[in-house]
Write a protein that holds these residues in place. Structure first.
Motif, PDB file in Angstrom:
ATOM      1  N   MET A 152       0.247  -0.742  -0.240  1.00  0.00           N
ATOM      2  CA  MET A 152      -0.155  -0.106   0.060  1.00  0.00           C
ATOM      3  C   MET A 152       0.839   0.788   0.287  1.00  0.00           C
ATOM      4  O   MET A 152       0.847   1.766  -0.608  1.00  0.00           O
ATOM      5  CB  MET A 152      -0.753   0.094   1.533  1.00  0.00           C
ATOM      6  N   LEU A 153       1.808   1.286   1.021  1.00  0.00           N
ATOM      7  CA  LEU A 153       2.947   2.571   0.746  1.00  0.00           C
ATOM      8  C   LEU A 153       3.213   2.523   0.063  1.00  0.00           C
ATOM      9  O   LEU A 153       3.298   4.237  -0.794  1.00  0.00           O
ATOM     10  CB  LEU A 153       3.940   2.360   1.993  1.00  0.00           C
ATOM     11  N   GLU A 154       4.278   1.527  -0.992  1.00  0.00           N
ATOM     12  CA  GLU A 154       4.034   1.831  -2.558  1.00  0.00           C
ATOM     13  C   GLU A 154       3.631   2.269  -3.849  1.00  0.00           C
ATOM     14  O   GLU A 154       4.023   3.190  -4.532  1.00  0.00           O
ATOM     15  CB  GLU A 154       4.618   0.297  -3.075  1.00  0.00           C
ATOM     16  N   ARG A 155       2.028   1.825  -3.206  1.00  0.00           N
ATOM     17  CA  ARG A 155       1.577   1.646  -4.532  1.00  0.00           C
ATOM     18  C   ARG A 155       0.732   3.702  -4.309  1.00  0.00           C
ATOM     19  O   ARG A 155       0.275   4.168  -4.973  1.00  0.00           O
ATOM     20  CB  ARG A 155      -0.159   1.293  -4.233  1.00  0.00           C
ATOM     21  N   LEU A 156       0.692   3.997  -2.747  1.00  0.00           N
ATOM     22  CA  LEU A 156       0.113   5.657  -3.048  1.00  0.00           C
ATOM     23  C   LEU A 156       0.739   6.621  -3.402  1.00  0.00           C
ATOM     24  O   LEU A 156      -0.021   7.621  -4.215  1.00  0.00           O
ATOM     25  CB  LEU A 156      -0.053   5.994  -1.137  1.00  0.00           C
ATOM     26  N   ALA A 160      -1.686   8.850  -6.451  1.00  0.00           N
ATOM     27  CA  ALA A 160      -0.916  10.243  -6.321  1.00  0.00           C
ATOM     28  C   ALA A 160      -0.520  10.984  -7.603  1.00  0.00           C
ATOM     29  O   ALA A 160      -1.441  12.100  -7.576  1.00  0.00           O
ATOM     30  CB  ALA A 160      -0.504  11.083  -5.491  1.00  0.00           C
ATOM     31  N   ALA A 161       0.245  10.110  -8.372  1.00  0.00           N
ATOM     32  CA  ALA A 161       0.732  10.786  -9.721  1.00  0.00           C
ATOM     33  C   ALA A 161      -0.693  10.699 -10.568  1.00  0.00           C
ATOM     34  O   ALA A 161      -0.486  11.823 -11.770  1.00  0.00           O
ATOM     35  CB  ALA A 161       2.359  10.496 -10.081  1.00  0.00           C
ATOM     36  N   HIS A 162      -1.295   9.589 -10.262  1.00  0.00           N
ATOM     37  CA  HIS A 162      -2.351   9.296 -11.795  1.00  0.00           C
ATOM     38  C   HIS A 162      -3.288  10.371 -11.536  1.00  0.00           C
ATOM     39  O   HIS A 162      -4.167  10.337 -12.193  1.00  0.00           O
ATOM     40  CB  HIS A 162      -2.679   7.908 -11.513  1.00  0.00           C
ATOM     41  N   SER A 163      -4.059  11.090 -10.381  1.00  0.00           N
ATOM     42  CA  SER A 163      -4.633  11.767 -10.017  1.00  0.00           C
ATOM     43  C   SER A 163      -4.206  12.652  -9.235  1.00  0.00           C
ATOM     44  O   SER A 163      -4.053  12.011  -7.460  1.00  0.00           O
ATOM     45  CB  SER A 163      -5.935  10.874 -10.402  1.00  0.00           C
ATOM     46  N   ASP A 164      -4.661  13.636  -8.861  1.00  0.00           N
ATOM     47  CA  ASP A 164      -4.749  14.102  -8.015  1.00  0.00           C
ATOM     48  C   ASP A 164      -5.772  14.529  -6.548  1.00  0.00           C
ATOM     49  O   ASP A 164      -5.413  15.619  -5.902  1.00  0.00           O
ATOM     50  CB  ASP A 164      -3.909  15.926  -8.169  1.00  0.00           C
ATOM     51  N   ARG A 165      -6.902  13.867  -7.317  1.00  0.00           N
ATOM     52  CA  ARG A 165      -7.844  14.023  -6.109  1.00  0.00           C
ATOM     53  C   ARG A 165      -8.098  12.075  -6.349  1.00  0.00           C
ATOM     54  O   ARG A 165      -9.274  11.675  -6.780  1.00  0.00           O
ATOM     55  CB  ARG A 165      -9.263  14.709  -7.030  1.00  0.00           C
ATOM     56  N   ALA A 166      -7.312  12.199  -5.346  1.00  0.00           N
ATOM     57  CA  ALA A 166      -8.067  10.370  -5.380  1.00  0.00           C
ATOM     58  C   ALA A 166      -7.762  10.105  -3.937  1.00  0.00           C
ATOM     59  O   ALA A 166      -7.707  10.929  -2.539  1.00  0.00           O
ATOM     60  CB  ALA A 166      -6.872   9.594  -5.191  1.00  0.00           C
ATOM     61  N   VAL A 167      -8.584   8.914  -3.438  1.00  0.00           N
ATOM     62  CA  VAL A 167      -9.333   8.820  -1.936  1.00  0.00           C
ATOM     63  C   VAL A 167      -8.941   7.428  -2.248  1.00  0.00           C
ATOM     64  O   VAL A 167      -9.680   6.640  -3.148  1.00  0.00           O
ATOM     65  CB  VAL A 167     -10.530   9.030  -1.440  1.00  0.00           C
ATOM     66  N   VAL A 168      -8.372   7.377  -0.949  1.00  0.00           N
ATOM     67  CA  VAL A 168      -8.468   5.572  -0.536  1.00  0.00           C
ATOM     68  C   VAL A 168      -9.270   5.095   0.536  1.00  0.00           C
ATOM     69  O   VAL A 168      -9.352   6.015   2.229  1.00  0.00           O
ATOM     70  CB  VAL A 168      -6.553   4.618  -0.332  1.00  0.00           C
ATOM     71  N   LEU A 169     -10.392   4.100   1.001  1.00  0.00           N
ATOM     72  CA  LEU A 169     -11.151   4.359   2.021  1.00  0.00           C
ATOM     73  C   LEU A 169     -11.616   3.141   2.010  1.00  0.00           C
ATOM     74  O   LEU A 169     -11.354   2.052   1.487  1.00  0.00           O
ATOM     75  CB  LEU A 169     -12.330   5.472   1.637  1.00  0.00           C
ATOM     76  N   GLY A 170     -11.850   3.082   3.678  1.00  0.00           N
ATOM     77  CA  GLY A 170     -11.919   1.189   3.900  1.00  0.00           C
ATOM     78  C   GLY A 170     -11.595   1.116   5.590  1.00  0.00           C
ATOM     79  O   GLY A 170     -11.096   1.485   5.914  1.00  0.00           O
ATOM     80  N   GLU A 210       4.823  15.917  14.268  1.00  0.00           N
ATOM     81  CA  GLU A 210       5.776  16.011  13.216  1.00  0.00           C
ATOM     82  C   GLU A 210       5.298  17.567  12.670  1.00  0.00           C
ATOM     83  O   GLU A 210       4.112  17.384  12.618  1.00  0.00           O
ATOM     84  CB  GLU A 210       5.982  14.643  12.408  1.00  0.00           C
ATOM     85  N   PRO A 211       5.937  18.581  12.256  1.00  0.00           N
ATOM     86  CA  PRO A 211       5.249  19.488  11.650  1.00  0.00           C
ATOM     87  C   PRO A 211       4.682  18.942  10.481  1.00  0.00           C
ATOM     88  O   PRO A 211       5.537  18.268   9.477  1.00  0.00           O
ATOM     89  CB  PRO A 211       6.883  20.512  11.483  1.00  0.00           C
ATOM     90  N   GLY A 212       3.631  19.217  10.572  1.00  0.00           N
ATOM     91  CA  GLY A 212       2.706  19.316   9.163  1.00  0.00           C
ATOM     92  C   GLY A 212       1.971  17.438   8.997  1.00  0.00           C
ATOM     93  O   GLY A 212       1.783  17.014   8.283  1.00  0.00           O
ATOM     94  N   TYR A 213       2.036  17.618  10.378  1.00  0.00           N
ATOM     95  CA  TYR A 213       1.158  16.468  10.509  1.00  0.00           C
ATOM     96  C   TYR A 213      -0.185  16.640  10.324  1.00  0.00           C
ATOM     97  O   TYR A 213      -1.240  17.165  10.256  1.00  0.00           O
ATOM     98  CB  TYR A 213       0.616  16.291  11.363  1.00  0.00           C
ATOM     99  N   ASN A 214      -0.801  16.069   9.162  1.00  0.00           N
ATOM    100  CA  ASN A 214      -1.884  15.890   8.037  1.00  0.00           C
ATOM    101  C   ASN A 214      -2.139  17.296   7.638  1.00  0.00           C
ATOM    102  O   ASN A 214      -3.384  17.019   7.107  1.00  0.00           O
ATOM    103  CB  ASN A 214      -3.247  15.523   8.838  1.00  0.00           C
ATOM    104  N   ALA A 215      -0.939  17.273   6.467  1.00  0.00           N
ATOM    105  CA  ALA A 215      -0.726  18.731   6.529  1.00  0.00           C
ATOM    106  C   ALA A 215       0.114  18.429   5.599  1.00  0.00           C
ATOM    107  O   ALA A 215       1.029  20.337   5.022  1.00  0.00           O
ATOM    108  CB  ALA A 215      -1.259  20.128   6.734  1.00  0.00           C
ATOM    109  N   GLY A 216       0.656  17.654   4.791  1.00  0.00           N
ATOM    110  CA  GLY A 216       1.643  17.730   3.631  1.00  0.00           C
ATOM    111  C   GLY A 216       3.010  16.554   4.903  1.00  0.00           C
ATOM    112  O   GLY A 216       3.521  16.428   3.719  1.00  0.00           O
ATOM    113  N   ALA A 217       2.923  15.971   6.145  1.00  0.00           N
ATOM    114  CA  ALA A 217       3.885  15.123   6.002  1.00  0.00           C
ATOM    115  C   ALA A 217       3.656  14.166   5.627  1.00  0.00           C
ATOM    116  O   ALA A 217       2.147  13.748   5.180  1.00  0.00           O
ATOM    117  CB  ALA A 217       3.431  15.880   7.446  1.00  0.00           C
ATOM    118  N   GLY A 218       4.389  13.542   6.047  1.00  0.00           N
ATOM    119  CA  GLY A 218       5.265  11.677   4.878  1.00  0.00           C
ATOM    120  C   GLY A 218       4.628  11.837   3.584  1.00  0.00           C
ATOM    121  O   GLY A 218       5.259  12.496   2.925  1.00  0.00           O
ATOM    122  N   LEU A 219       3.569  11.194   3.490  1.00  0.00           N
ATOM    123  CA  LEU A 219       3.241  10.781   1.970  1.00  0.00           C
ATOM    124  C   LEU A 219       2.404  12.451   1.163  1.00  0.00           C
ATOM    125  O   LEU A 219       1.955  12.299   0.052  1.00  0.00           O
ATOM    126  CB  LEU A 219       2.949   9.267   1.749  1.00  0.00           C
TER     127      LEU A 219
END
Length: 294
Positions: A152-156, A160-170, A210-219
């Motif tokens: 999943m981490l590899e696919r995310l 995002a590159a495929h579509s800038d409007r994507a959602v993974v849910l479940g 972490e700075p930017g948690y849920n606002a740009g941090a991580g992936l």
């Protein structure tokens, strides 16, 4: 890489709500036939959903079509083992292209990952219905869970590159933070709240300190539920059938909508459709419903 029934860049369907609102709902149904016997159909009829993601279908495509009715276009990826897992996407218009499989070809992701592209008001919206393994500490089940989370981490980033409007849910079967589980102290050594599992979510949305948690941090993905609810307990999405867990709201928030920043910025409403009473539940999970303005 997922397999495509045709070119991955083409939209699979046209979803055209009467307004710019796109309502996407997700729920683990614990078997769609049982859920319908207990009231899922009545909930769905009243909720005006545009795209519905289902996990733990545990039924055939024909069963889904019969229950949801002809007004829904259904994509379904069943598990390898009959009667287990299974994910689906149902939309209000015809869908013809979808992508399944996650990770290496030898990794069995059947019934756990289903992607589709939708065109909404000229925009490409990518929706993924996913069901992460529950896992059990020190067993092969936990190994499979980590394999899935790695894939999943590899696919995310690819999504995002495929579509800038994507959602993974479940049902992602991990509580990221202590505020996501009512009795977190009693679960720190159990699958679903292990430090190793929670670290995957640190990679996706950032760690809470972490700075930017849920606002740009991580992936850079956004946990829509936490963004909307703020720093509060829950809102929980799963409660054990046993004891007084539901009545006491001793729950877990393990059902997510993880969105790319552009899609997350368009959220206008977030709801957890918790049943009014224990005997009105039709799953041990509750639907997570999000409105996006496209």
């Amino acid at each position: 890489m997922p397999s495509d029934s045709t070119a991955a860049s083409e939209p699979v369907s046209s979803v055209a709500p009467a307004t710019t609102r796109l309502r996407i709902a997700s729920v683990n149904v614990n078997g769609v036939r049982a859920a319908y016997r207990k009231g899922m159909g009545e909930w769905l009829a009243d909720r005006d959903v545009d795209i519905l993601a289902i996990q733990e279908v545990r039924a055939s495509t024909e069963d889904l079509e019969g229950l949801l009715g002809p007004e829904w276009s259904i994509l379904h990826d069943a598990a390898t083992a009959k009667g287990r897992a299974g994910v689906a996407l149902a939309s209000r218009s015809t869908a013809s292209i979808h992508r399944v499989e996650l990770g290496a070809t030898e990794f069995d992701s059947a019934g756990r990952w289903l992607e589709a592209d939708y065109e909404v008001n000229g925009k490409l919206i990518t929706v993924v219905s996913t069901y992460v393994h529950s896992g059990t500490v020190d067993t092969p089940k936990q190994v499979e869970k980590y394999k899935f989370l790695d894939a999943m981490l590899e696919r995310l980033p690819e999504l995002a590159a495929h579509s800038d409007r994507a959602v993974v849910l479940g049902d992602l079967n991990v509580g990221h933070r202590t505020i996501d589980i009512k009795n977190w102290r009693g679960n720190v050594k159990r699958a679903g709240f292990l430090p190793e599992e929670r670290a995957y979510f640190d990679r996706i949305v950032g760690a809470e300190d972490e700075p930017g948690y849920n606002a740009g941090a991580g992936l850079g993905w956004v946990d829509v539920g936490r963004k909307w609810a703020g720093e509060v307990d829950g809102p929980f999405t799963w409660w054990s059938w046993r004891g007084q867990a539901f009545d006491n709201d001793t729950g877990w928030r393990i059902d997510y909508q993880l969105a790319t920043p552009a899609l997350a910025a368009s959220v206008t409403d977030y709801a957890v459709d918790r049943a009014a009473a224990y005997d009105q539940r039709w799953s041990d999970h509750t639907p997570v419903v999000v409105d996006y303005a496209i």
